[in-house]
Design a protein around this motif. Structure first.
Motif, PDB file in Angstrom:
ATOM      1  N   GLU A  39       0.824  -1.214   0.000  1.00 17.82           N
ATOM      2  CA  GLU A  39       0.000   0.000   0.000  1.00 17.82           C
ATOM      3  C   GLU A  39       0.858   1.264   0.000  1.00 17.82           C
ATOM      4  O   GLU A  39       0.463   2.296  -0.554  1.00 17.82           O
ATOM      5  N   GLU A  40       2.043   1.185   0.619  1.00 17.82           N
ATOM      6  CA  GLU A  40       2.949   2.329   0.587  1.00 17.82           C
ATOM      7  C   GLU A  40       3.585   2.472  -0.796  1.00 17.82           C
ATOM      8  O   GLU A  40       3.772   3.587  -1.294  1.00 17.82           O
ATOM      9  N   ALA A  41       3.894   1.358  -1.413  1.00 16.21           N
ATOM     10  CA  ALA A  41       4.483   1.423  -2.756  1.00 16.21           C
ATOM     11  C   ALA A  41       3.481   1.965  -3.771  1.00 16.21           C
ATOM     12  O   ALA A  41       3.867   2.640  -4.744  1.00 16.21           O
ATOM     13  N   ALA A  42       2.187   1.715  -3.521  1.00 14.51           N
ATOM     14  CA  ALA A  42       1.169   2.202  -4.459  1.00 14.51           C
ATOM     15  C   ALA A  42       1.069   3.718  -4.464  1.00 14.51           C
ATOM     16  O   ALA A  42       0.626   4.316  -5.458  1.00 14.51           O
ATOM     17  N   LYS A  43       1.472   4.369  -3.383  1.00 14.29           N
ATOM     18  CA  LYS A  43       1.414   5.830  -3.326  1.00 14.29           C
ATOM     19  C   LYS A  43       2.330   6.460  -4.363  1.00 14.29           C
ATOM     20  O   LYS A  43       2.043   7.543  -4.884  1.00 14.29           O
ATOM     21  N   TYR A  44       3.461   5.807  -4.632  1.00 16.91           N
ATOM     22  CA  TYR A  44       4.387   6.369  -5.608  1.00 16.91           C
ATOM     23  C   TYR A  44       3.761   6.431  -7.000  1.00 16.91           C
ATOM     24  O   TYR A  44       4.090   7.315  -7.802  1.00 16.91           O
ATOM     25  N   LYS A  45       2.876   5.491  -7.298  1.00 14.53           N
ATOM     26  CA  LYS A  45       2.255   5.472  -8.624  1.00 14.53           C
ATOM     27  C   LYS A  45       1.284   6.622  -8.812  1.00 14.53           C
ATOM     28  O   LYS A  45       0.970   6.980  -9.960  1.00 14.53           O
ATOM     29  N   SER A  46       0.787   7.192  -7.705  1.00 17.91           N
ATOM     30  CA  SER A  46      -0.162   8.302  -7.807  1.00 17.91           C
ATOM     31  C   SER A  46       0.519   9.659  -7.891  1.00 17.91           C
ATOM     32  O   SER A  46      -0.154  10.678  -8.037  1.00 17.91           O
ATOM     33  N   LEU A  47       1.844   9.676  -7.763  1.00 16.11           N
ATOM     34  CA  LEU A  47       2.567  10.954  -7.853  1.00 16.11           C
ATOM     35  C   LEU A  47       2.674  11.380  -9.312  1.00 16.11           C
ATOM     36  O   LEU A  47       2.966  10.563 -10.201  1.00 16.11           O
ATOM     37  N   THR A  48       2.450  12.667  -9.551  1.00 17.48           N
ATOM     38  CA  THR A  48       2.314  13.168 -10.926  1.00 17.48           C
ATOM     39  C   THR A  48       3.561  13.841 -11.467  1.00 17.48           C
ATOM     40  O   THR A  48       3.595  14.194 -12.641  1.00 17.48           O
ATOM     41  N   SER A  49       4.580  14.058 -10.644  1.00 18.77           N
ATOM     42  CA  SER A  49       5.787  14.726 -11.137  1.00 18.77           C
ATOM     43  C   SER A  49       7.022  14.079 -10.520  1.00 18.77           C
ATOM     44  O   SER A  49       6.958  13.449  -9.466  1.00 18.77           O
TER      45      SER A  49
END
Length: 373
Positions: free
Chosen positions: A77-87
């Motif tokens: 779930e923490e690794a999934a946060k990186y995929k939502s970053l836009t820049s």
């Protein structure tokens, strides 16, 4: 990525999760990953390929040491946060804050390490804060520093000061109260109260009544001589019953040598937690140990080796050296004495025979001479 590599990747990640279930911050070296017996022993190339894939997917976080490189497992779930970053700026800033853990990252350090422009860094921080990925906090070391931490983490005790700080200020009253409680616990468990009577000198239950001097009292007093038998009146022979000895108040005494049940830091912590006197602060053994170390340094308690354990007992302050502690200290085991309570009359063996002009009197008392000298 072929099917075999995908299967080995999932198996290696699952094996790492199982291995660090008790310690989420556990680090894995290349040898540790090979020892999990997921990748064939001699296929180092395949292992490195899988590590690269897991690192690229943010499931592995690389950690650099002087002895080499290691990896920390990151939850999915923490690794999934990186995929939502836009820049890319958001990725770099969040990755640095993520690596800082509970210590947090200083805003100026983020700027220097990533070599970002001020506007770009501030924009990335605002966007991450809006997504509730990070939050700002202050440390007790420097309240003017802007520190950032992951939203799901709590700042470390080093950053917040632990239970000894309230609203970024040292809570001295709370510390003094806990120190008093610790000393009281150590006294209660490391000593005992004596309820017996003092050693009363043996005395006859019936004493002769003091005689009356024939003649002036002042003349006999001036001569300071003992009365002779002829000078004593034999007329009054009424017996006088000696007063009953007074029972002393209970006092605290040290336990005998060889005692092995002095309270330990763990036992003191347990009792404090059970009494619920820590104002809701999460006190742990290391916090109580800090208080104990201060008390040992102040010579109010001392450590006692009990096999493989260390207990503590109170130091009995000498009445001859009251300056060893503060005037308002509670460390005296018995009430302090003064001149009126240490006068020889209080323990005189012939107190019943003492009177002006009698065989013993204050004007010619040898005990008074020793006391005054």
């Amino acid at each position: 990525m072929d099917d075999e590599t995908s299967i080995l990747k999932n198996q290696l990640f699952a094996a790492c999760q199982d291995a660090c279930s008790d310690n989420p911050d556990k680090l894995f070296s290349q040898e540790d990953l090979m020892a999990l017996d997921v990748v064939p022993r001699k296929d180092v190339k395949k292992l490195l390929q899988i590590i690269q894939i897991l690192t690229r997917e943010r499931l592995f976080a690389p950690v650099h040491f002087h002895s080499g490189l290691a990896w920390r497992v990151r939850p999915e779930e923490e690794a999934a946060k990186y995929k939502s970053l836009t820049s890319e700026d958001q990725v770099l800033v969040y990755e640095l804050i993520d690596a800082a853990g509970s210590e947090g990252a200083w805003q100026q350090e983020i700027k220097n390490r990533l070599n970002l422009q001020e506007n770009a860094m501030r924009k990335a921080l605002r966007e991450l804060e809006a997504k509730r990925f990070i939050r700002q906090f202050t440390t007790v070391e420097n309240t003017s520093k802007k520190m950032w931490i992951k939203f799901s983490l709590q700042p470390s005790a080093r950053a917040t000061g632990g239970p000894w700080y309230t609203d970024q200020y040292l809570d001295e009253a709370f510390i003094d109260m806990l120190q008093t409680v610790v000393v009281r616990i150590i006294k209660d468990k490391g000593s005992y109260r004596s309820t017996g009577e003092r050693n009363i000198r043996s005395a006859s239950p019936v004493l002769p009544k003091k005689g009356v001097i024939k003649g002036g009292l002042s003349e006999a007093a001036m001569k300071s001589k003992k009365r002779t038998a002829d000078a004593m009146s034999r007329d009054d022979t009424t017996p006088v019953v000696a007063p009953a000895p007074k029972a002393r108040s209970t006092i605290r005494l040290p336990l005998p040598a060889g005692y092995t049940n002095y309270p330990t830091a763990e036992e003191i912590t347990t009792e404090i937690v059970q009494k619920k006197i820590a104002k809701g602060q999460p006190l742990r053994t290391e916090h109580v140990q800090e208080l104990i170390d201060i008390l040992v340094w102040e010579n109010r308690i001392e450590a006692v080796k009990m096999g493989d354990r260390v207990g503590y007992r109170a130091v009995r302050i000498s009445k001859q050296n009251p300056d060893m502690v503060k005037l308002d200290s509670e460390d005296f085991w018995e009430p302090r004495t003064n001149g009126l309570t240490t006068v020889p009359c209080g323990k005189c063996p012939v107190f019943e025979l003492c009177e002006e002009g009698g065989p013993v009197w204050a004007g010619g008392c040898e005990y008074f001479d020793k006391w005054l000298s």
